[in-house]
Design a protein around this motif. Structure first.
Motif, PDB file in Angstrom:
ATOM      1  N   MET A 109       0.846  -1.210   0.000  1.00  0.00           N
ATOM      2  CA  MET A 109       0.000   0.000   0.000  1.00  0.00           C
ATOM      3  C   MET A 109       0.878   1.257   0.000  1.00  0.00           C
ATOM      4  O   MET A 109       1.807   1.362   0.796  1.00  0.00           O
ATOM      5  CB  MET A 109      -0.889  -0.003   1.251  1.00  0.00           C
ATOM      6  CG  MET A 109      -1.901   1.108   1.284  1.00  0.00           C
ATOM      7  SD  MET A 109      -2.907   1.000   2.796  1.00  0.00           S
ATOM      8  CE  MET A 109      -3.794   2.540   2.680  1.00  0.00           C
ATOM      9  N   MET A 110       0.570   2.178  -0.913  1.00  0.00           N
ATOM     10  CA  MET A 110       1.409   3.382  -1.036  1.00  0.00           C
ATOM     11  C   MET A 110       0.658   4.645  -0.604  1.00  0.00           C
ATOM     12  O   MET A 110      -0.576   4.699  -0.682  1.00  0.00           O
ATOM     13  CB  MET A 110       1.876   3.536  -2.487  1.00  0.00           C
ATOM     14  CG  MET A 110       2.927   2.507  -2.895  1.00  0.00           C
ATOM     15  SD  MET A 110       3.724   2.918  -4.431  1.00  0.00           S
ATOM     16  CE  MET A 110       2.420   2.620  -5.588  1.00  0.00           C
ATOM     17  N   PHE A 111       1.425   5.631  -0.195  1.00  0.00           N
ATOM     18  CA  PHE A 111       0.825   6.934   0.101  1.00  0.00           C
ATOM     19  C   PHE A 111       0.198   7.487  -1.183  1.00  0.00           C
ATOM     20  O   PHE A 111       0.834   7.463  -2.240  1.00  0.00           O
ATOM     21  CB  PHE A 111       1.882   7.915   0.586  1.00  0.00           C
ATOM     22  CG  PHE A 111       2.303   7.710   2.011  1.00  0.00           C
ATOM     23  CD1 PHE A 111       1.447   8.019   3.054  1.00  0.00           C
ATOM     24  CD2 PHE A 111       3.560   7.212   2.314  1.00  0.00           C
ATOM     25  CE1 PHE A 111       1.832   7.823   4.383  1.00  0.00           C
ATOM     26  CE2 PHE A 111       3.959   7.020   3.631  1.00  0.00           C
ATOM     27  CZ  PHE A 111       3.083   7.322   4.660  1.00  0.00           C
ATOM     28  N   LEU A 130      -1.317  10.189  -3.997  1.00  0.00           N
ATOM     29  CA  LEU A 130      -0.780  11.437  -4.552  1.00  0.00           C
ATOM     30  C   LEU A 130      -1.268  12.651  -3.770  1.00  0.00           C
ATOM     31  O   LEU A 130      -0.503  13.575  -3.482  1.00  0.00           O
ATOM     32  CB  LEU A 130      -1.195  11.562  -6.030  1.00  0.00           C
ATOM     33  CG  LEU A 130      -0.893  12.893  -6.712  1.00  0.00           C
ATOM     34  CD1 LEU A 130       0.608  13.165  -6.719  1.00  0.00           C
ATOM     35  CD2 LEU A 130      -1.445  12.911  -8.136  1.00  0.00           C
ATOM     36  N   LEU A 186       0.812  13.444  -0.728  1.00  0.00           N
ATOM     37  CA  LEU A 186       2.101  14.073  -1.037  1.00  0.00           C
ATOM     38  C   LEU A 186       1.902  15.549  -1.397  1.00  0.00           C
ATOM     39  O   LEU A 186       2.649  16.426  -0.956  1.00  0.00           O
ATOM     40  CB  LEU A 186       2.778  13.327  -2.195  1.00  0.00           C
ATOM     41  CG  LEU A 186       4.173  13.808  -2.600  1.00  0.00           C
ATOM     42  CD1 LEU A 186       5.153  13.674  -1.443  1.00  0.00           C
ATOM     43  CD2 LEU A 186       4.678  13.017  -3.799  1.00  0.00           C
ATOM     44  N   GLN A 187       0.845  15.802  -2.202  1.00  0.00           N
ATOM     45  CA  GLN A 187       0.541  17.198  -2.585  1.00  0.00           C
ATOM     46  C   GLN A 187       0.206  18.040  -1.353  1.00  0.00           C
ATOM     47  O   GLN A 187       0.653  19.177  -1.214  1.00  0.00           O
ATOM     48  CB  GLN A 187      -0.629  17.223  -3.576  1.00  0.00           C
ATOM     49  CG  GLN A 187      -0.228  16.721  -4.955  1.00  0.00           C
ATOM     50  CD  GLN A 187      -1.427  16.548  -5.878  1.00  0.00           C
ATOM     51  OE1 GLN A 187      -2.522  16.209  -5.429  1.00  0.00           O
ATOM     52  NE2 GLN A 187      -1.212  16.765  -7.175  1.00  0.00           N
ATOM     53  N   VAL A 189       3.468  18.848   0.603  1.00  0.00           N
ATOM     54  CA  VAL A 189       4.377  19.797  -0.045  1.00  0.00           C
ATOM     55  C   VAL A 189       3.751  21.194  -0.102  1.00  0.00           C
ATOM     56  O   VAL A 189       4.371  22.190   0.318  1.00  0.00           O
ATOM     57  CB  VAL A 189       4.742  19.308  -1.467  1.00  0.00           C
ATOM     58  CG1 VAL A 189       5.593  20.351  -2.179  1.00  0.00           C
ATOM     59  CG2 VAL A 189       5.491  17.989  -1.394  1.00  0.00           C
ATOM     60  N   ILE A 249       4.384  17.483  -8.900  1.00  0.00           N
ATOM     61  CA  ILE A 249       4.331  16.532  -7.778  1.00  0.00           C
ATOM     62  C   ILE A 249       3.806  15.176  -8.272  1.00  0.00           C
ATOM     63  O   ILE A 249       4.273  14.116  -7.839  1.00  0.00           O
ATOM     64  CB  ILE A 249       3.427  17.076  -6.643  1.00  0.00           C
ATOM     65  CG1 ILE A 249       3.998  18.390  -6.096  1.00  0.00           C
ATOM     66  CG2 ILE A 249       3.314  16.063  -5.504  1.00  0.00           C
ATOM     67  CD1 ILE A 249       3.109  19.080  -5.070  1.00  0.00           C
ATOM     68  N   ALA A 250       2.850  15.224  -9.215  1.00  0.00           N
ATOM     69  CA  ALA A 250       2.292  13.975  -9.756  1.00  0.00           C
ATOM     70  C   ALA A 250       3.369  13.160 -10.476  1.00  0.00           C
ATOM     71  O   ALA A 250       3.379  11.920 -10.400  1.00  0.00           O
ATOM     72  CB  ALA A 250       1.143  14.295 -10.708  1.00  0.00           C
ATOM     73  N   VAL A 280       6.595  13.196  -9.749  1.00  0.00           N
ATOM     74  CA  VAL A 280       7.454  12.636  -8.698  1.00  0.00           C
ATOM     75  C   VAL A 280       6.794  11.388  -8.128  1.00  0.00           C
ATOM     76  O   VAL A 280       7.429  10.342  -7.962  1.00  0.00           O
ATOM     77  CB  VAL A 280       7.686  13.681  -7.577  1.00  0.00           C
ATOM     78  CG1 VAL A 280       8.453  13.068  -6.407  1.00  0.00           C
ATOM     79  CG2 VAL A 280       8.438  14.885  -8.120  1.00  0.00           C
ATOM     80  N   HIS A 281       5.480  11.488  -7.859  1.00  0.00           N
ATOM     81  CA  HIS A 281       4.739  10.352  -7.303  1.00  0.00           C
ATOM     82  C   HIS A 281       4.754   9.180  -8.276  1.00  0.00           C
ATOM     83  O   HIS A 281       4.991   8.019  -7.882  1.00  0.00           O
ATOM     84  CB  HIS A 281       3.305  10.794  -6.999  1.00  0.00           C
ATOM     85  CG  HIS A 281       2.528   9.799  -6.190  1.00  0.00           C
ATOM     86  ND1 HIS A 281       1.822   8.761  -6.771  1.00  0.00           N
ATOM     87  CD2 HIS A 281       2.363   9.657  -4.841  1.00  0.00           C
ATOM     88  CE1 HIS A 281       1.244   8.054  -5.819  1.00  0.00           C
ATOM     89  NE2 HIS A 281       1.559   8.571  -4.639  1.00  0.00           N
ATOM     90  N   SER A 291       6.480   5.579  -7.703  1.00  0.00           N
ATOM     91  CA  SER A 291       5.599   4.407  -7.711  1.00  0.00           C
ATOM     92  C   SER A 291       6.176   3.291  -8.574  1.00  0.00           C
ATOM     93  O   SER A 291       6.073   2.106  -8.236  1.00  0.00           O
ATOM     94  CB  SER A 291       4.214   4.771  -8.260  1.00  0.00           C
ATOM     95  OG  SER A 291       3.667   5.816  -7.531  1.00  0.00           O
ATOM     96  N   LEU A 327       7.395   5.196  -1.139  1.00  0.00           N
ATOM     97  CA  LEU A 327       6.026   5.671  -0.915  1.00  0.00           C
ATOM     98  C   LEU A 327       5.221   4.689  -0.067  1.00  0.00           C
ATOM     99  O   LEU A 327       4.023   4.897   0.156  1.00  0.00           O
ATOM    100  CB  LEU A 327       5.312   5.882  -2.255  1.00  0.00           C
ATOM    101  CG  LEU A 327       5.741   7.094  -3.084  1.00  0.00           C
ATOM    102  CD1 LEU A 327       4.997   7.100  -4.418  1.00  0.00           C
ATOM    103  CD2 LEU A 327       5.465   8.387  -2.335  1.00  0.00           C
TER     104      LEU A 327
END
Lengths: 40, 493
Positions: A1-3, A5, A8-9, A12, B211-212, B214-215, B219, B226
């Motif tokens: 499972m990932m953080f 988007l 993260l936005q 930041v 940012i997208a 980078v994500h 990933s 992440l």
């Protein structure tokens, strides 16, 4: 499972906004302190 | 696209920046130093610092070069948890906020944290605490000095030895001239520069990469960065938080500011300082997370932040990062020099001198201590090896073991000398063992836990019944007749 988007936005952009508010806050405090002669 | 990670600022530009800011800080040190006529002025800025400078000094001192250089490294190695983990260091400032008010109230004429431990726990607590305090302060000084040399080399190719030397000399000089007035005054300017610089760099990076993106890049290429479940990183989060509690609760850098702030200012200043500090490692950490998406080659992980900004923004970015990190370095080195010299004067020199030292004598001793500390940090940084994290985190378990003795010493009358000594000795010993056998990311956690256990045992075996009013009533530094003579410039025969 990932953080996701959006998280993260949020980090930041929120961090940048808080840094900007911080600068304004410090300058405002200095003005108030200088008016009351309470810098030192 | 792979972008070469080479210095982007010419050595001559680096030298110009060094001279400009060096002259500025030293000039301000001399200017503010005119206020520091007595030892009270030199050591605690007259005990009348207001909210603006109080908040700024909390922010600037806690934004070390390790924040701007290690937070991106943490993010690059430990992912989002790394940046979040570093941000938990702000909790130390939040937690110290109410403590600062109590410290100021209990010891209105105090100077150092060791002075509190001496009056609260006697020699049993003082010896381990003084050793830990000095060890930590010197390690921190060395890491800052090393960071200065590394930064200048990475950004402009200035030799490590030259850059490190200039950074240390500038900080020693302006602290020497201005004492706490110069330290806190420059902290205000430095905090503004750091926050503005960080925002400008981060916004500029966002103009190059979304940012997208980078994500998406993380990933696909580095999903672990992440990952919500990254056990070692989550462990490091709690470790960092306890490390910061230990660092702030025990260090005279923070106690001396609590003594310097006007009554009622400390709790507000530290709480606001924590709030303004909180986003800094997250924003700086984003630079580390952005590095893979930008295809920037990193040869040394602890310089990833400056390299990303400098590589993307060219000469202007390199100069901005240079200024930000130079301010981060200076704001911490000056604080350490001033606060550690207070420890040396009040807790080592004064107790062994015959009679009571006067204000001017203590000021002279402070100057000597500042110079000696600078020489020590310089010589150690000249010969030290290893990454910044390895050096810094070796102090983690030691300061973690001071949390319980400090907090309970301030609020709990049953806390006893035996409990404090056992907590610091066993917490440090077991924590250091874990540091060398398992790793830095759990050492502070174990040090604090073991310390807490031994503190409980010590309190159970030998409870105290301490009178907190005695902390104010037995001040070592009430004005003496000799002080008055010296302040008036009269020599006693």
């Amino acid at each position: 499972m990932m953080f996701p988007l959006w998280f993260l936005q949020l980090l930041v952009v929120g961090g940048l906004v808080l840094c900007g508010i911080g600068v304004l806050m410090l300058i405002a405090f200095l003005i108030v302190d200088s008016k009351d002669r309470q810098i030192w | 696209m792979i972008i070469a990670a080479a210095p982007v600022l010419s050595p001559s530009a680096g030298y110009v920046m060094l001279v400009l800011f060096g002259v500025l800080w030293i000039g301000l040190g001399i200017w503010w130093g005119r206020r520091a006529k007595s030892y009270d002025g030199f050591a605690v800025a007259g005990r009348n610092v207001g909210l603006a400078l109080g908040t700024a000094t909390a922010v600037a001192t806690w934004i070390t070069s390790n924040t701007t250089m290690l937070a991106p490294q943490f993010a690059l190695q430990w992912g989002l948890w790394g940046a979040l983990g570093y941000a938990t260091a702000s909790f130390g400032l939040f937690a110290f906020a109410p403590m600062s008010g109590r410290i100021r109230k209990l010891m209105p004429t105090g100077y150092t944290a060791v002075e509190f431990i001496r009056r609260r726990y006697g020699m049993a607590g003082t010896i381990p605490f003084l050793i830990i305090s000095l060890f930590y302060a010197i390690i921190w000084l060395i890491t800052m000095s090393m960071a200065g040399g590394k930064l200048l080399f990475v950004l402009s190719g200035i030799p490590y030895e030259v850059g490190m030397t200039v950074v240390v000399v500038v900080c020693v000089l302006y602290t020497l001239f201005g004492g706490m007035y110069a330290v806190i005054g420059t902290d205000f300017i430095q905090s503004i520069i750091i926050l503005v610089g960080l925002v400008v760099v981060a916004v500029a990076v966002l103009m190059h990469v979304d940012i997208a993106d980078v994500h998406q890049e993380l990933s696909v290429e580095r999903p672990m960065l992440l990952s919500v479940f990254f056990p070692a990183a989550i462990m490091s989060l709690f470790n960092n938080m306890l490390f910061s509690f230990g660092e702030i609760f025990h260090s005279n850098v923070w106690w001396s500011r609590a003594f310097a702030m006007r009554e009622g200012v400390g709790p507000k200043a530290y709480a606001l300082g924590g709030l303004l500090w909180l986003p800094v490692p997250i924003v700086a950490g984003f630079l580390g997370l952005a590095a893979p998406a930008l295809g920037i080659g990193i040869s040394q992980p602890d310089t990833v932040g400056p390299l990303v900004a400098a590589t993307l923004l060219g000469t202007g970015g390199a100069m901005l990062v240079f200024v930000v990190v130079f301010c981060s370095l200076a704001s911490s080195i000056d604080s350490l020099l001033a606060a550690t010299s207070d420890l040396i004067v009040n807790d080592i020199v004064e107790p062994v001198l015959p009679g009571r030292a006067g204000s001017q004598a203590k000021r002279r001793w402070s100057a000597i201590a500042i110079v000696l500390l600078g020489v020590l940090a310089w010589s150690a940084a000249l010969t030290s090896s290893g990454t910044l994290a390895e050096v810094l985190f070796s102090a983690g378990p030691l300061v973690g073991s001071c949390i319980w003795p400090i907090v309970c010493g301030l609020y709990y009358r049953r806390a006893s000398p035996l409990a404090a000594a056992l907590a610091m000795v066993f917490g440090s010993a077991v924590g250091l063992t874990v540091y060398f056998t398992i790793g830095w990311f759990v050492a502070s956690l174990v040090g604090a836990a073991v310390s807490g256990l031994f503190f409980l045992i010590g309190t159970w075996i030998s409870p105290d019944d301490f009178d907190f009013d005695s902390l104010a009533g037995t001040s070592d530094e009430l004005p003496t007749e000799q002080d008055e003579f010296e302040l008036a410039g009269v020599e006693q025969g």
